[in-house]
Design a protein around this motif. Sequence first.
Motif, mmCIF file in Angstrom:
data_model
loop_
_atom_site.group_PDB
_atom_site.id
_atom_site.type_symbol
_atom_site.label_atom_id
_atom_site.label_comp_id
_atom_site.label_asym_id
_atom_site.label_seq_id
_atom_site.Cartn_x
_atom_site.Cartn_y
_atom_site.Cartn_z
ATOM 1 N N LYS A 1 0.803 -1.226 0.000
ATOM 2 C CA LYS A 1 0.000 0.000 0.000
ATOM 3 C C LYS A 1 0.841 1.284 0.000
ATOM 4 C CE LYS A 1 -0.535 0.147 5.003
ATOM 5 N NZ LYS A 1 -1.447 0.243 6.121
ATOM 6 N N ASN A 2 2.081 1.213 0.444
ATOM 7 C CA ASN A 2 2.950 2.389 0.497
ATOM 8 C C ASN A 2 3.934 2.467 -0.672
ATOM 9 O OD1 ASN A 2 1.892 3.335 2.992
ATOM 10 N ND2 ASN A 2 3.066 1.754 4.018
ATOM 11 N N TYR A 3 3.826 1.554 -1.616
ATOM 12 C CA TYR A 3 4.782 1.469 -2.720
ATOM 13 C C TYR A 3 4.924 2.808 -3.456
ATOM 14 C CZ TYR A 3 6.814 -0.243 -7.139
ATOM 15 O OH TYR A 3 7.603 -0.445 -8.232
ATOM 16 N N VAL A 4 3.829 3.370 -3.933
ATOM 17 C CA VAL A 4 3.883 4.623 -4.701
ATOM 18 C C VAL A 4 4.282 5.791 -3.809
ATOM 19 C CG1 VAL A 4 2.525 6.251 -6.093
ATOM 20 C CG2 VAL A 4 2.297 3.782 -6.471
ATOM 21 N N SER A 5 3.770 5.840 -2.599
ATOM 22 C CA SER A 5 4.133 6.926 -1.672
ATOM 23 C C SER A 5 5.639 6.954 -1.431
ATOM 24 C CB SER A 5 3.409 6.770 -0.341
ATOM 25 O OG SER A 5 2.033 6.940 -0.505
ATOM 26 N N HIS A 6 6.240 5.791 -1.282
ATOM 27 C CA HIS A 6 7.693 5.734 -1.075
ATOM 28 C C HIS A 6 8.437 6.208 -2.317
ATOM 29 C CE1 HIS A 6 7.766 2.738 2.541
ATOM 30 N NE2 HIS A 6 7.069 3.825 2.782
ATOM 31 N N ILE A 7 7.944 5.824 -3.479
ATOM 32 C CA ILE A 7 8.589 6.255 -4.715
ATOM 33 C C ILE A 7 8.492 7.771 -4.875
ATOM 34 C CG2 ILE A 7 8.363 6.195 -7.240
ATOM 35 C CD1 ILE A 7 7.721 3.161 -6.888
ATOM 36 N N GLU A 8 7.371 8.349 -4.485
ATOM 37 C CA GLU A 8 7.165 9.791 -4.630
ATOM 38 C C GLU A 8 7.791 10.602 -3.488
ATOM 39 O OE1 GLU A 8 2.952 10.317 -5.201
ATOM 40 O OE2 GLU A 8 3.007 9.382 -7.186
ATOM 41 N N ASP A 9 8.379 9.943 -2.527
ATOM 42 C CA ASP A 9 9.022 10.620 -1.397
ATOM 43 C C ASP A 9 10.459 10.975 -1.773
ATOM 44 O OD1 ASP A 9 10.321 11.308 1.000
ATOM 45 O OD2 ASP A 9 9.202 9.824 2.176
ATOM 46 N N LYS A 10 10.767 12.263 -1.762
ATOM 47 C CA LYS A 10 12.108 12.733 -2.153
ATOM 48 C C LYS A 10 13.196 12.231 -1.210
ATOM 49 C CE LYS A 10 11.745 17.188 0.249
ATOM 50 N NZ LYS A 10 12.609 16.868 1.338
ATOM 51 N N ASP A 11 12.816 11.799 -0.034
ATOM 52 C CA ASP A 11 13.795 11.338 0.946
ATOM 53 C C ASP A 11 14.025 9.818 0.914
ATOM 54 O OD1 ASP A 11 14.300 13.928 1.928
ATOM 55 O OD2 ASP A 11 12.483 13.843 3.156
ATOM 56 N N LYS A 12 13.409 9.150 -0.037
ATOM 57 C CA LYS A 12 13.613 7.705 -0.195
ATOM 58 C C LYS A 12 14.215 7.457 -1.578
ATOM 59 C CE LYS A 12 9.878 6.246 2.880
ATOM 60 N NZ LYS A 12 10.680 6.399 4.033
ATOM 61 N N PRO A 13 15.132 6.523 -1.708
ATOM 62 C CA PRO A 13 15.797 6.276 -2.993
ATOM 63 C C PRO A 13 14.959 5.439 -3.969
ATOM 64 C CG PRO A 13 16.647 4.763 -1.357
ATOM 65 C CD PRO A 13 15.684 5.687 -0.635
ATOM 66 N N ASP A 14 13.736 5.105 -3.597
ATOM 67 C CA ASP A 14 12.903 4.204 -4.395
ATOM 68 C C ASP A 14 12.553 4.811 -5.753
ATOM 69 O OD1 ASP A 14 13.010 2.975 -1.946
ATOM 70 O OD2 ASP A 14 10.893 3.177 -1.496
ATOM 71 N N HIS A 15 12.336 3.919 -6.723
ATOM 72 C CA HIS A 15 11.887 4.319 -8.058
ATOM 73 C C HIS A 15 11.106 3.149 -8.650
ATOM 74 C CE1 HIS A 15 15.109 1.913 -9.946
ATOM 75 N NE2 HIS A 15 15.826 2.313 -8.914
ATOM 76 N N TYR A 16 10.416 3.396 -9.765
ATOM 77 C CA TYR A 16 9.591 2.351 -10.369
ATOM 78 C C TYR A 16 10.439 1.281 -11.041
ATOM 79 C CZ TYR A 16 5.502 5.218 -9.513
ATOM 80 O OH TYR A 16 4.508 5.932 -8.900
ATOM 81 N N ASN A 17 9.938 0.054 -10.978
ATOM 82 C CA ASN A 17 10.558 -1.071 -11.653
ATOM 83 C C ASN A 17 9.913 -1.168 -13.036
ATOM 84 O OD1 ASN A 17 11.111 -3.709 -12.618
ATOM 85 N ND2 ASN A 17 11.333 -4.469 -10.533
ATOM 86 N N SER A 18 10.715 -1.269 -14.071
ATOM 87 C CA SER A 18 10.170 -1.325 -15.425
ATOM 88 C C SER A 18 9.235 -2.524 -15.631
ATOM 89 C CB SER A 18 11.290 -1.335 -16.463
ATOM 90 O OG SER A 18 12.125 -2.450 -16.271
ATOM 91 N N ALA A 19 9.380 -3.548 -14.833
ATOM 92 C CA ALA A 19 8.490 -4.705 -14.931
ATOM 93 C C ALA A 19 7.049 -4.330 -14.575
ATOM 94 C CB ALA A 19 8.977 -5.825 -14.022
ATOM 95 N N ASP A 20 6.869 -3.216 -13.882
ATOM 96 C CA ASP A 20 5.533 -2.770 -13.471
ATOM 97 C C ASP A 20 4.902 -1.783 -14.449
ATOM 98 O OD1 ASP A 20 5.655 -4.280 -11.099
ATOM 99 O OD2 ASP A 20 6.787 -2.680 -10.104
ATOM 100 N N PHE A 21 5.613 -1.391 -15.484
ATOM 101 C CA PHE A 21 5.128 -0.348 -16.385
ATOM 102 C C PHE A 21 3.787 -0.690 -17.035
ATOM 103 C CE2 PHE A 21 9.448 1.859 -17.425
ATOM 104 C CZ PHE A 21 9.554 2.258 -16.103
ATOM 105 N N ALA A 22 3.601 -1.913 -17.471
ATOM 106 C CA ALA A 22 2.337 -2.286 -18.123
ATOM 107 C C ALA A 22 1.168 -2.158 -17.149
ATOM 108 C CB ALA A 22 2.421 -3.700 -18.691
ATOM 109 N N ALA A 23 1.348 -2.622 -15.934
ATOM 110 C CA ALA A 23 0.284 -2.517 -14.922
ATOM 111 C C ALA A 23 0.014 -1.064 -14.566
ATOM 112 C CB ALA A 23 0.661 -3.311 -13.672
#
Length: 152
Positions: free
Chosen positions: A37-59
């Motif tokens: 549930k926090n996957y996107v929030s973590h990616i959009e958080d400037k203080d976390k190094p997370d980013h999208y995995n290309s394997a998820d692009f279609a979904a």
Amino acid sequence: MQKINKLSLYIVNNILFLRLVIGKSAYDLSIGIKKNKNYVSHIEDKDKPDHYNSADFAAIADELECKIHDFIPSDEWDVSDSHAKVDKVVDTLKDPRFAKRVISAIYARNTQDKALESIENLYGHFHLKSDKVEERKVVKEVWEKFAANNKA
């Protein structure tokens, strides 16, 4: 502020933009692509190094009602060294230019969209709770100017 590669930052900001235009919360996008549930929030958080995995692009494209090419750069995009990192500067509704860009895209997407009928509708569209004081203030100012300039 974290650092990520330029391509990842481009994709983070474009997915954020598209998510806001259609009115999907970070939580809903996370669940829709079958992630924590926090996957996107973590990616959009400037203080976390997370980013999208290309394997998820279609979904992600399915959930955002778009094509993958809508959030990845065109072939003409300035390619950078994949190992070079940039500051993770994530767009935010605290920025009037970004808020105007999103509101304009909502309007262009569907001039009958109820999100633009009132500021409360727009807050709901953006999932802006009352504790997001700065974002709400900027969105209201931008929406008022936009509404005054786009009366039917």
